[in-house]
Design an enzyme around this catalytic site. Structure first.
Site, PDB file in Angstrom:
ATOM      1  N   HIS A 157      -7.458  -5.629  -0.695  1.00  0.00           N
ATOM      2  CA  HIS A 157      -6.243  -4.858  -0.464  1.00  0.00           C
ATOM      3  C   HIS A 157      -5.237  -5.579   0.437  1.00  0.00           C
ATOM      4  CE1 HIS A 157      -3.866  -1.249  -0.566  1.00  0.00           C
ATOM      5  NE2 HIS A 157      -3.918  -1.062   0.742  1.00  0.00           N
ATOM      6  N   SER A 211       0.844  -1.184   0.000  1.00  0.00           N
ATOM      7  CA  SER A 211       0.000   0.000   0.000  1.00  0.00           C
ATOM      8  C   SER A 211       0.889   1.247   0.000  1.00  0.00           C
ATOM      9  CB  SER A 211      -0.949  -0.031   1.197  1.00  0.00           C
ATOM     10  OG  SER A 211      -1.970   0.937   1.065  1.00  0.00           O
ATOM     11  N   ASP A 226      -9.117  -5.449  -5.099  1.00  0.00           N
ATOM     12  CA  ASP A 226      -8.714  -4.320  -4.258  1.00  0.00           C
ATOM     13  C   ASP A 226      -9.455  -3.059  -4.705  1.00  0.00           C
ATOM     14  OD1 ASP A 226      -7.416  -2.351  -2.804  1.00  0.00           O
ATOM     15  OD2 ASP A 226      -5.391  -2.971  -3.384  1.00  0.00           O
TER      16      ASP A 226
END
Length: 769
Positions: free
Chosen positions: A745, A622, A713
């Protein structure tokens, strides 16, 4: 003649050669031993005739089903004459199949088990007694959908007399248009004949990442005796509800529910990991309960269904907890996050008086623990709570026990809610992370771990007789829960870790006091150097960016440290746990301040002789992937290999596809990001997004890069990583891409998590030989 080529025993899976297949084989067996270690998720205590009974909810991966296998392990707690504590464990855990959530009643005599259906079947509520199911209630889909068990909207609360349960569930499915060979069928048809089908109807917003397809959370109460479930009336359609609790009851008066409400008049922005969504505490009258001796009220009168906002003067209020005597209501607030736009920030704790007649009225909100801007060395850095126990109170009725991030560790705190005094009650000299599981009277059952120590259950004793102030002693509790193989135990015992303070490089006058203070990195390494040669280094970078890497045990990270790597786990400025000034120094400076902090930490490790500059790799997910791809572009000669999980590579692409486009604005524009946010970015906005993104440095990248991407995601859609990977391939950089078709995610399903870290281990080994 058949010219097709037959399969041979020498065929390799796609992407593997003989060498990597051998690495796959050897590392996969060890990774399974790490991943198979059980995790303690929750615990409860009960008070039978003698001593206490504890119940632990534990989980471990079920690879064949690609789900978590959940089970319950019980233990009897007895206090010996010499003051020691003894846990007598059940011989085996009992697997819990099909249960979405379990909640004991206040007295501990009953247990609610909720089983959500994966089809259109009713939701099943089971009320268990000591030896059997005492009641089974089936609530049809026409009343509501699945009960929320997500840990955020989730709220299940027993009434004090244990006759009713309030809970949060998906609202019933809306009526959809019906079509057949004859065209549209008027009205809301429930026919399911083969000649007709349901249309889609209007699209409805959901709360984004991990909530795809979930209908709006709504409030319900079930009457255990009658089996009837009713929706709570008077709640606006624009309000998503969660975290419900029963307000203290007064004999002969109406009963009320207190819950958290998140308004969504226009768009629902993603809420997972995002505490910057405004929310308030509300009170509403509970169904079923009518005052004794009064005629039943008409349920649709304005008075009967009036909804009261209890916290209008503050932008965020959640985790409501009533004091045991019912005299005040305590709640947590993320107002720093809401007001600034940062997705997570320093919390504050507040209280309000609760009327003795039980009828809710707006009351003054009193600050209990305020936001800490910058703490002196060794002092309380502020509240950072991801959860609060359902029953967090000691017997004095005014002291709460909570867990909170404290720099790179998690600590257990006591908070005196009348005076606001905060005390760190887990050992202050411990570099381990501590998390409270449950209370046993005035004692604490906690779990303690480190990057190289599997979770250990601890029992905290409060001894008020030692001095005028409370003194806590912590006892080790032998437990079968986190047992690991002899191989894993041997590998972990050969490691060491410490928390390093990293001075900020190039401190300027423009920096606040808090953002000028050193940040931290957790360093994990072997206890012994081989021939004075440093092991290859993996730099690990957390996401967020307003998150934190703790000194708690992580099975996958422990695996990496056990296969010959040192780890540098960097908590760059902007991380949680270090005060609000340090956190707020990052928005507007992503791609520069955080990148420089990581490079400073790496140079610090090299200067201390802890790392070989020719064998450094980097791993992040991320925002950690954002940093990783920035680093290999801004410092192209620094890293021999890199790996990313769902990375942010192009903010200009993400802002139009993510469930949190506002995040792109806040982190890019800083303090004006919240007010600048728009669903239609200007050319100037898109240009700035691009300049802040890793893709702007792509021409300099030469580091081999492994991508691990979740196809579902919604936070950083898969297009972000794929665009960057294709661009690197176009310029001849070595790239490996693995896409997990059903993952979101976090890439947390057991099979995908396992394959991810196996590939990371193999990828880094390939370039660190």
């Amino acid at each position: 003649m058949d010219g097709s080529v037959g399969s041979t025993t020498n065929d390799m899976p796609v992407g593997l050669d003989a060498a990597t297949e051998e690495d796959y084989s050897s590392l996969s067996k060890l990774l399974q031993q790490f991943i198979g270690i059980s995790t303690i998720d929750k615990a409860w205590t009960f008070k039978p005739n003698s001593g206490s009974q504890a119940m632990f909810s534990i989980s471990q991966p079920n690879f064949s089903a690609n789900k978590k296998r959940r089970s319950i392990l019980s233990s009897h707690i007895s206090k010996e004459s010499d003051g020691s504590i003894s846990f007598q464990w059940a011989p085996f855990p009992i697997e819990i199949t099909g249960a979405s959530v379990m909640v004991p009643s206040p007295s501990g005599s009953k247990l609610l088990v909720v089983r959500n259906s994966e089809s259109e079947s009713p939701t099943q509520f089971e009320i268990w007694g000591p030896s059997q199911v005492e009641k089974e209630i089936h609530v049809p889909q026409s009343t509501h959908g699945s009960v929320y068990s997500d840990g955020w909207f989730e709220g299940i609360s027993w009434s004090s007399d244990e006759t009713h349960i309030a809970y949060v569930a998906e609202e019933p499915a809306p009526c959809k248009p019906t079509f057949s060979g004859l065209g549209y069928k008027k009205g809301c048809s429930t026919d399911k004949d083969c000649g007709s089908w349901k249309g889609q109807g209007d699209w409805e917003e959901d709360w984004g990442e991990t909530y795809a397809g979930k209908r709006q959370p709504a409030l319900f109460v079930i009457n255990i005796n009658s089996g009837e479930a009713r929706a709570v009336e008077g709640i606006e359609k624009s309000l998503s509800v969660g975290q419900v609790v029963w307000a203290p009851s007064a004999k002969g008066l109406h009963q009320y529910l207190v819950f958290v409400g998140w308004p969504s008049h226009t768009r629902k922005l993603g809420i997972k990991y995002c505490y910057n969504r405004p929310c308030s505490l509300y009170a509403v009258r509970a169904p079923f309960h009518e005052p004794e001796g009064n005629a039943p009220l008409v349920s649709n009168t304005k008075e009967a269904v009036s909804l009261l906002n209890l916290t209008q003067s503050i932008s965020s209020a959640f985790f409501p907890r009533f004091s045991p005597d019912g005299k005040f209501l305590v709640f947590l607030s993320a107002k720093s996050s809401v007001d600034s736009g940062a997705h997570s920030a320093t919390d504050s704790l507040h209280r309000m008086e609760w009327p003795t007649d039980g009828k809710p009225t707006p009351a003054q909100i009193v600050d209990v623990v305020t936001v800490v801007m910058s703490a002196d060395n060794g002092c309380f850095p502020g509240l950072y709570c991801s959860s609060i126990l359902t029953k967090p109170w000691l017997s004095d009725g005014r002291t709460m026990i909570i867990s909170s991030y404290w720099h790179s560790t998690q600590a257990i705190l006591s908070v005196e809610v009348l005076s606001g005094k905060v005390s760190r009650i887990s050992p202050s000299d411990s570099s381990f992370s501590w998390n409270v599981l449950t209370l046993d009277g005035d004692n604490i059952i906690a779990v303690c771990s480190s990057p190289i120590d599997v979770p250990q259950i601890k029992y905290g004793n409060l001894d008020r007789e030692v001095s005028s102030s409370a003194v806590w002693s912590w006892l080790d509790v032998p437990s079968p829960i986190s047992r690991c193989s002899e191989k894993v135990r041997s590998l972990l015992s050969s490691l060491q870790f410490n928390i390093m303070e990293i001075p900020v490089r190039d401190v300027s006058e423009n920096l606040t006091k808090g953002s000028s203070k050193p940040f931290e990195a957790i360093f994990v390494s072997s206890k012994s150097k081989k021939h004075d040669v440093c092991d290859p280094l993996i730099v690990l970078l957390h996401g967020g960016p307003h998150s934190v890497s703790l000194t708690s045990f992580s099975k996958s990270i422990a695996f990496l440290s056990s296969i010959g790597y040192s780890l540098l786990i960097v908590n760059y400025r902007g991380s949680l746990g270090f005060g609000e000034e340090a956190l707020q120094s990052l928005p507007g400076k992503v791609g520069s301040q955080d990148v420089n902090d990581v490079l400073t930490a790496i140079d610090h490790a090299i200067d201390m002789g802890l790392a070989d500059p020719s064998k450094i790799t980097v791993l992040g997910g991320s925002h950690g992937g954002f940093l990783t791809t920035h680093l290999i572009g801004q410092a192209p000669d620094k890293f021999v290999a890199a790996a990313v999980r769902n990375p942010v590579c192009n903010l200009a692409l993400m802002v139009g596809t993510s469930d949190i486009p506002d995040w792109c604005y806040v982190e890019t524009f800083g303090s004006v990001g919240k007010s600048s946010f728009t669903e239609a970015p200007t050319v100037e906005h898109l240009s700035l997004f691009h300049s802040k993104s890793p893709i702007s440095h792509l021409s300099k990248v030469k580091t081999p890069l492994l991508f691990l991407l979740g196809a579902k995601d919604l936070r950083v859609p898969v297009s972000n990583g794929l665009q960057y990977a294709r661009a690197l391939k176009e310029k001849g950089v070595e790239v490996k891409v693995i896409v997990f078709p059903n993952d979101v995610h976090g890439i947390e399903s057991p099979q995908s998590d396992y394959e991810s870290f196996l590939n990371i281990g193999v990828w880094f080994k390939k370039y660190c030989k």
